[in-house]
Every structure is written in structure tokens, then in C-alpha cells.
Write an enzyme that holds these catalytic residues in place. Structure first.
Site, short mmCIF file in Angstrom:
data_model
loop_
_atom_site.label_atom_id
_atom_site.label_comp_id
_atom_site.label_asym_id
_atom_site.label_seq_id
_atom_site.Cartn_x
_atom_site.Cartn_y
_atom_site.Cartn_z
N ARG A 206 42.56 44.76 38.89
CA ARG A 206 43.50 43.78 38.75
C ARG A 206 43.81 43.26 40.39
NH1 ARG A 206 48.65 43.85 34.98
NH2 ARG A 206 49.20 41.69 34.62
N ALA B 56 38.98 37.63 37.16
CA ALA B 56 39.61 36.73 38.14
C ALA B 56 40.38 35.94 37.74
CB ALA B 56 38.26 35.92 38.64
N ARG C 184 37.38 39.68 48.72
CA ARG C 184 38.39 38.91 48.24
C ARG C 184 39.63 39.57 49.39
NH1 ARG C 184 40.95 36.03 44.05
NH2 ARG C 184 38.74 35.49 43.20
N GLU D 74 35.16 46.05 33.50
CA GLU D 74 34.12 44.89 33.76
C GLU D 74 32.73 45.55 33.96
OE1 GLU D 74 33.99 41.42 37.04
OE2 GLU D 74 35.80 42.33 36.95
N GLU E 228 46.33 38.20 37.45
CA GLU E 228 46.36 38.98 38.65
C GLU E 228 47.39 38.90 39.40
OE1 GLU E 228 41.77 39.77 39.55
OE2 GLU E 228 42.16 37.91 39.22
N PHE F 146 42.27 45.96 32.95
CA PHE F 146 42.49 45.79 34.34
C PHE F 146 41.50 45.81 35.34
CE2 PHE F 146 45.69 48.45 31.88
CZ PHE F 146 46.63 47.28 31.60
N PHE G 198 41.53 42.45 42.52
CA PHE G 198 40.01 42.55 42.96
C PHE G 198 39.83 42.50 44.40
CE2 PHE G 198 35.56 40.94 43.14
CZ PHE G 198 35.12 41.65 42.00
N GLN H 244 34.98 44.23 29.43
CA GLN H 244 35.45 42.69 29.88
C GLN H 244 34.23 41.76 29.97
OE1 GLN H 244 38.23 45.02 32.53
NE2 GLN H 244 38.36 42.95 33.43
#
Length: 796
Positions: free
Chosen positions: A343, A513, A311, A233, A749, A229, A345, A198
């Protein structure tokens, strides 16, 4: 011929269903390609006392083996400033940590060889749980705390007060396509990397640093992923770096892919969390103050744990106005795989906490939880109310969504019917819950909120574009192609999106995000509008000449063998020229789009442009205590009603019906968005009900710490039969108040958190069975049965 806001199919849909879609492992490998495998640690914590790689080198097909002693400087694969070595450098940090890498002629030979090493360990007791990490003082950083108002004072004067705890497990990404990479050396220091990632630019940077070459020497390409998902990343860094290092040393192409067991053992998961809370409220359930203590299990290294845990704090309010609040987050290190992006985060973990508080209040007051939720919603629209972290809520539509969903799902009547059913059903109990979602859209690391694009228009009218986003099945390419088609007024079939490529669009942010369509769509729109404006300026100020062509696209020749040249003069200002229906028109006369493009080429008008977008209005510093604070450009909203049935003798349960109303703004593609909502809900429900990660405890022969649920046989993701028997999904009619791409809202998300309604519906069913035990998650059949069999009075 509208391209945006239409329910168009996924551009790769036919390739997906026929098996013709090409993923990283499907790319034809050059002759002589080597295949890699990691040798993995067999203990969760300890010191490598000896590592004999001679048996590995003697295995059939082995061409190269690299251990920690083969590097003057161990390459770093961490996405954060805190380093994460490619290979263990002495102290083992988790079961499955890579110790060495072997290159062989085939994938199977590499895997067999990786198990041939003679390794001895001085095993040590691992820290595996949140409680153990707290006792040992293993902190990733000092606890972070945000406060609004005076929560201690408000708690002291509240008419009612309750304390509790919820523990929520992690989650395996279980993308259908596992981690994979291939590196192909080029001229000099050049390295081409194909990766299932990603974040192509991060792969580029990590590979370049490992090879000790400039970023410009490394090109990373990604056409598509079979799911990500968040698990792709940062977790693909190790494979890409290992491939590039071996390719550099051998001069040969190198591939690597994890088998499913290795993938689940090595890669990080969703962060486990424990949330302690203390809440004060009045007779209506209105919250006066709440204190949250969030304890986050990060695993052995930093990875992305700090922004994930941040988050979770940022979403501790969900859709509720908290007049006074303190949110404290403690990030803990354990001897397990380093947890990573997933997903949502961290947002889902934070939202579960406040939803548990709402359920606790409702049980304390013996009220319908929906009444308590409504009593605590942020006021509609923009009323000056602020979140616990200081951001003003300007676009609240949760009241309208919940009101409409309550009506369309027939919530009130069904709740009464469920009560009647439960009164006469001694074994099967039903439950129902409606939960909302308010999810902030933007990267909390502000610098990541930017995107670039490259658009080329060819003289036959076809369009080729490239942008920094990656396609992982979510339909990003389809949406962005529609944006380009809309800008030029042509059908989307004329637009070709190519693989994400760091050589075409540099310095890309991760596709994460939920920002892929927002940012890359705007960048593509900017590039298209630059080209279109150039074309309009020429077409309206000069005679337009083009070579006519027939229906097959061939140039028409007259009887003398000369090209048939057409000419036209538009009678309007450039801003009034209309690009629509594959035509360019001044309102009176029109010419085909391809003819306009050809005329511009003849006149030497540039038909290529880059585009750039930076998300506006953001102002965020995680350590800041005052001043402007806006981590998110806007919020996406939604709500779900879930009804479940629970067998009180076994704990077995089913989702009978789910109704969802979700806010996508003015949807770019309703068909794709509904698909994302359906998938997100099921994935969220799976996280909270069946997907249980289990690490082995200490035993006679081992200190424990091995992931026991490392395959589909032991880890239960939702299957087709687990989806709701009745599944109603609708989009809320809305338009984003912010100037996003065609006033749409992100959808990747936010829907996952709609699955929280499944957990809360099971909680309702457990209460109907006569138990007042608070459910932890995942609410597996075993956990539900234990809750039912626990006597009243030990929970609420």
C-alpha cells in the site's frame, strides 16, 4: 434516489460480520481434491547438494511430489521480465525458498510430508543488509537519477546546510486471509483457477505459460479477498501455478493455502530503505536545494522493485516545492524474500525522507516544524511549479487542508499546552506533529491505466455487471454498483456485481495504485450509458409496449387469460428522457424502469454492453530526461495531526489523539472513504512504530538470514487498543479538477502516509525529553528508549 456520493454500507458487510462471506478457501472443493505444500529451504544462501524426496513420497496421503528435476522447463512466477523460478533450481536465494511441492489428500498431510525431505546444503554467507549489498556490488540495475535545477550550486550558497540519514524498515502485509488458490481442470486444456489475487490477468498469464496453453484456456475468478494491501498483486502467482500444474498432471482439483508462518516466511514485504540527504535552506526554513540518495533493499529477485523504487523517487517532494533537487536511487539485491508491492507502492518511503528533512531543518532553526512545512508548500492552485521529475502541479489544495485542519484540531493551542505539560512532567513527555500528503494517482507503467466492464440488464429490471477490479474489503464493488445504479436511475439493490472473471473482462490491470474506483467505475459508466442511450432512442421514437405485472412481479392476466399489455408514447428527444427513482420519464409521464427494459427487449434492443476506459493525459518514461512528463492524472491530498505520550523510562508510548482532513474529491461513498482513511492511518502508524522485521544474524550454527518475526507472537501489528484514543476524521470539501468518476478522488493508498505524523510526533516527544537523536523507523519502544538515553550532541 441518489446512489453516488452517499454514505452507503459495504455490500458484503453483513456477510463479513456473520462469517458467511465466502473466500477462496471456503469454495466447496470437488471430491478428490488434492492439497499442496511447498518444501522450504532451511538456509538463506547456499547450494543444494542433495535432495532426496523418497521419504516425502512415502508419507501418508501423498499422491505426487514435484522437484526441480521433474520439469523440462521451470515455470516462471515473476511479475517482471526478470524470471523468478517456481522452485529453487540449485542455488538457494533466501530462507524459505520453495524447493519442491507435495500433493496429498489433506492440507495437514501435505504440510507434514513437506518436512520429510532429506536435504543437504553447502551453506554460503548471505548478503542481508543494504551495506552488505553495496559492498558486494549486488545491484538490480544501474542507479537511476533525476535532477531539477542546479542543486550543487544552490547548496553551496544556502545560508544553512544540514546532512543526515534515515533508515526505514519494511512491513508485513498481514492480510487476514492468507494466500490461497484452487485449480479445477476442465475439458481438454481448460483450467479454472480460483485465487486470492489483486491481479487475475497476471495469474491467468502465468498459469497459461506454465501449462503451455493459450491464455484463453485459463479462467481466473476472484469474488473477494480478506485483505491484500499489495501483497496479493504478485505473491499469489506461485500458488496458482503450482495448483494448475498438479491439476494438469493428475486431472484432479487442487488447492493450496499457506499457513501464517509459511506465508510470512515466503512472501515479500514492503521495501526497506535508507535515505541519505544533504539540504540547504534559509532562515525561514525555505529549502534552496536538496540531494537524496535512496538505497532500496529489493530482496533476491526483481518482482516489482523497479516501479516501487521509482515511486519512492516520485514522492521525494511530497507537498513541497523543491527549486533544486537531485534524487538518486540504488536498488540492491539481498538473500531475503523478494520485496513487493505494499500500500503506497514506495510512495510512503519517499515521503518519510522529505518529512525527516523538514524535521531536521526545524530543529536546526528551533522552529515549529509546521512553520517550515508551510514555508515550503507548493503554491495554491496551478502556478506553473513543477515537481523534481518535471510534472506541473495543477490542483494544489494543501494550503486549504492544512489551514482548516490547524483550526479544527486546535493545533496551536495544543502545542502550547503540550510544552507546559512537558515542563512539569519529568517522566511522561508528549509530542505533536502535523504532516501533509500529496500522492500521485495512476500506474507509472502507463499501459496499465485501462479498464473494462460488462453490463447486462435483464427483463425484470435487474442489472448484473462485471469489471476488472477486485474486491479486497475496500468497498470497490459497492462504489461501482452505485455508479451503475446512478446511470440507470435505480436503487443500488437492483445491481448485482459478480466475481471478477477473466473470461468476462479480459486483459485486466491489477487492483492497485489506488485506481480501482477511478478506472473500473468509468468503464462501468461507459457500458451503462451505451445501454441507456439505446433504450432512450427506442423509447422516444416508437410506441412503448410492455406486459404489466403486480407488486410481486408476476405478469397480470385479464379475465380471458390474456396478458395485460400497456402502451405509452414519450414526448421528448432521447437526450431529454430522464432515468431516475426507478422510473423513466419525459417530465410529464413516466413508466417503471423494468417496463422500459421489457419494452426494449420486445423491440429487440440490445440490453448488454461492454465498457472501456483509458486514463487520459499521461506521458511518462522513467528514463526520459526532458519533454512532457506526467506519470499521474492528478494528486490526492491530506493532512494529519497526531499527539502522543512517551514514557521516557521504558520507551512505551501511546497515540492520544489524531485529527485527519483528507481530500477524496467529491467522495463516491463518504462512509467507505472514512473507513479507508482510518485503516490507512493505523496501518501507516504501525509500519513506523511497532512493526519490526528481524532477520537472524550469523551465529555459531548458521550463517543467519532466517526471518525471526514470522508470526503474530513476534510481529506486532496495531491492535484495537493501539488506535488513537481520540480519532477525528473528516473529508475536505472539494471536487476533482480532472474528469474522474463523478469528480471523486482515489482513497486506497494516500491515507497510509498520514501515519507519518505519528513518527514525527514521537520525534517531537524525544526532543522534549532532551535528546536530539534522529529517529529511524520503526520507532519501537527499544529504539525510543535508546534515543532518550543517548547524550545530546550525537544526533542533530
Amino acid at each position: 434516489m441518489a446512489s453516488v456520493h452517499q454514505p452507503k454500507p459495504h455490500d458484503s458487510g453483513p456477510l463479513h460480520v456473520t462469517g458467511a462471506a465466502r473466500y477462496t478457501d471456503d469454495i466447496p472443493a470437488p471430491a478428490g481434491t488434492l492439497h499442496l505444500a511447498f518444501g522450504l529451504a532451511a538456509v538463506a544462501h547456499g547450494v543444494v547438494t542433495s535432495l532426496d524426496l523418497a521419504p516425502v513420497r512415502a508419507m501418508p496421503g501423498v499422491r505426487l511430489v514435484l522437484g526441480p528435476d521433474d520439469f523440462a522447463r521451470m515455470p516462471d512466477v515473476s511479475p517482471s521480465p526478470a524470471p523468478e523460478p517456481l522452485l529453487c533450481t540449485g542455488e538457494v536465494q533466501f530462507h524459505g525458498q520453495p524447493l519442491f511441492v507435495v500433493a496429498a489428500d489433506t492440507h495437514l498431510q501435505a504440510r507434514h510430508a513437506a518436512r520429510a525431505a532429506k536435504v543437504t546444503f553447502e551453506e554460503r554467507e548471505p548478503i542481508l543488509t543494504i551495506d552488505q549489498a553495496l559492498a558486494a556490488g549486488r545491484l538490480l540495475e544501474d542507479p537511476l537519477e533525476w535532477e531539477k535545477g542546479s542543486p550543487d550550486d544552490a547548496l553551496g550558497t544556502a545560508p544553512h546546510r544540514a546532512q543526515g540519514r534515515i533508515e526505514v524498515g519494511g512491513q508485513e502485509h498481514f492480510y487476514l486471509e492468507g494466500q490461497a488458490a484452487m485449480a479445477v481442470p476442465g475439458d481438454g486444456d481448460e483450467m479454472l483457477v480460483h485465487a486470492s489475487t489483486q491481479h487475475p490477468s497476471e495469474i491467468q498469464h502465468k498459469v497459461a505459460q506454465a501449462l503451455d496453453v493459450p491464455f484463453a484456456e485459463v479462467t481466473v475468478q476472484v469474488r473477494r479477498m480478506g485483505g491484500g494491501f499489495g501483497g496479493k498483486e504478485s505473491q499469489g502467482n506461485a500458488l496458482a501455478v503450482a495448483c494448475a500444474l498438479v491439476a494438469q498432471r493428475t486431472g484432479r482439483a487442487v488447492k493450496m493455502r499457506y499457513d501464517r508462518d509459511d506465508d510470512m516466511t515466503i512472501t515479500g514485504k514492503r521495501h526497506e530503505i535508507r535515505i541519505d540527504y544533504d539540504v540547504g535552506f534559509d532562515d525561514t526554513g525555505r529549502i534552496a536545494a536538496v540531494i537524496f540518495d535512496q538505497y532500496v533493499r529489493c530482496g533476491w529477485s526483481a518482482d516489482l522493485s523497479l516501479p516501487v523504487a521509482d515511486r519512492a523517487m516520485l514522492h521525494a517532494d511530497n507537498a513541497y516545492d523543491l527549486p533544486a533537487a537531485r534524487i538518486r536511487s540504488t536498488r540492491l539485491l539481498t538473500h531475503t524474500c523478494s520485496n513487493t508491492a505494499f500500500r503506497g507502492f514506495g510512495g510512503p518511503q519517499g515521503i518519510v525522507g522529505i518529512e525527516r528533512v523538514i524535521e531536521h531543518i526545524a530543529a536546526h532553526l528551533d522552529r515549529d516544524p509546521l512553520e517550515v512545512r508551510r514555508a515550503n508548500f507548493y503554491a495554491p492552485g496551478n502556478t506553473g511549479q513543477t515537481t523534481p521529475y518535471g510534472m506541473q502541479v495543477e490542483d494544489n489544495v494543501i494550503h486549504g487542508i492544512v489551514d482548516q485542519l490547524t483550526e479544527t484540531s486546535d493545533y496551536s493551542a495544543r502545542r502550547a499546552q503540550i510544552a507546559e505539560f512537558n515542563a512539569t512532567s519529568p517522566v511522561i513527555k508528549r509530542g505533536i506533529a502535523l504532516t501533509p500528503v500529496k500522492f500521485g494517482i495512476s500506474f507509472t507503467l502507463t499501459q496499465l491505466n485501462q479498464a473494462g466492464a460488462l453490463v447486462n440488464v435483464y427483463t425484470d429490471g435487474s442489472i448484473r455487471l462485471n469489471h476488472g477490479g477486485t474486491e479486497m474489503g475496500q468497498g470497490l464493488f459497492t462504489k461501482v454498483a452505485a455508479v451503475a445504479a446512478d446511470a440507470f436511475g435505480v436503487d443500488a439493490t437492483h445491481v448485482k456485481i459478480t466475481a471478477t472473471d477473466t473470461a468476462k473482462v479480459p486483459n485486466t490491470s491489477a487492483t492497485a495504485a489506488s485506481s480501482g474506483s477511478d478506472m473500473n467505475g468509468m468503464a462501468v459508466k461507459a457500458a451503462c450509458e451505451t445501454i441507456r442511450d439505446r433504450m432512450a432512442q427506442h423509447l422516444c421514437t416508437a410506441k412503448v409496449l410492455w406486459h404489466d405485472r403486480d407488486e410481486e412481479g408476476k405478469g397480470i392476466i385479464d379475465r380471458d387469460g390474456h396478458p395485460v399489455i400497456r402502451e405509452h408514447a414519450f414526448d421528448c428527444a432521447p437526450d431529454d428522457l430522464v432515468f431516475a427513482a426507478d422510473q423513466v420519464s419525459d417530465g410529464t409521464h413516466s413508466i417503471p424502469f423494468w417496463a422500459a427494459v421489457q419494452a426494449c427487449y420486445v423491440a429487440r434492443i440490445s440490453l448488454s454492453s461492454t465498457g472501456y476506459y483509458a486514463t487520459p493525459k499521461l506521458a511518462w518514461d522513467r528514463m526520459q530526461r526532458s519533454g512532457p512528463r506526467r506519470p499521474f492524472y492528478y494528486f490526492a491530498y491530506g493532512a494529519a495531526v497526531t499527539e502522543v505520550a512517551l514514557d521516557t523510562l521504558t520507551g512505551e508510548n501511546r497515540i492520544l489523539r489524531t485529527d485527519i482532513l483528507h481530500d477524496c474529491g467529491k467522495s463516491l461513498n463518504p462512509a467507505l472513504d472514512i473507513g479507508q482513511i482510518e485503516g490507512g492511518y493505523v496501518q501507516g502508524a504501525g509500519w513506523l512504530t511497532t512493526e519490526e522485521l528481524v532477520w537472524t544474524p550469523p551465529g555459531p550454527a548458521t550463517m543467519g538470514g532466517r526471518l525471526a518475526t514470522h508470526a503474530p507472537s513476534t510481529y506486532k501489528i496495531p491492535g484495537c487498543a493501539d488506535r488513537p484514543q481520540v480519532f477525528n476524521v473528516a473529508l475536505y470539501e472539494n471536487e476533482n479538477v480532472e474528469a474522474t468518476i463523478h469528480r471523486s478522488k482515489a482513497v486506497g493508498e494516500p491515507p497510509l502516509m498520514l501515519g507519518i505524523s505519528a513518527l514525527m510526533a514521537l520525534q517531537d516527544a524525544v526532543r522534549a525529553a532532551g535528546s536530539d537523536v534522529l529517529l529511524d523507523a520503526p520507532a519501537t519502544a527499544e529504539r525510543l528508549l535508546n534515543a532518550i538515553e543517548t547524550s545530546r550532541g550525537s544526533g542533530w
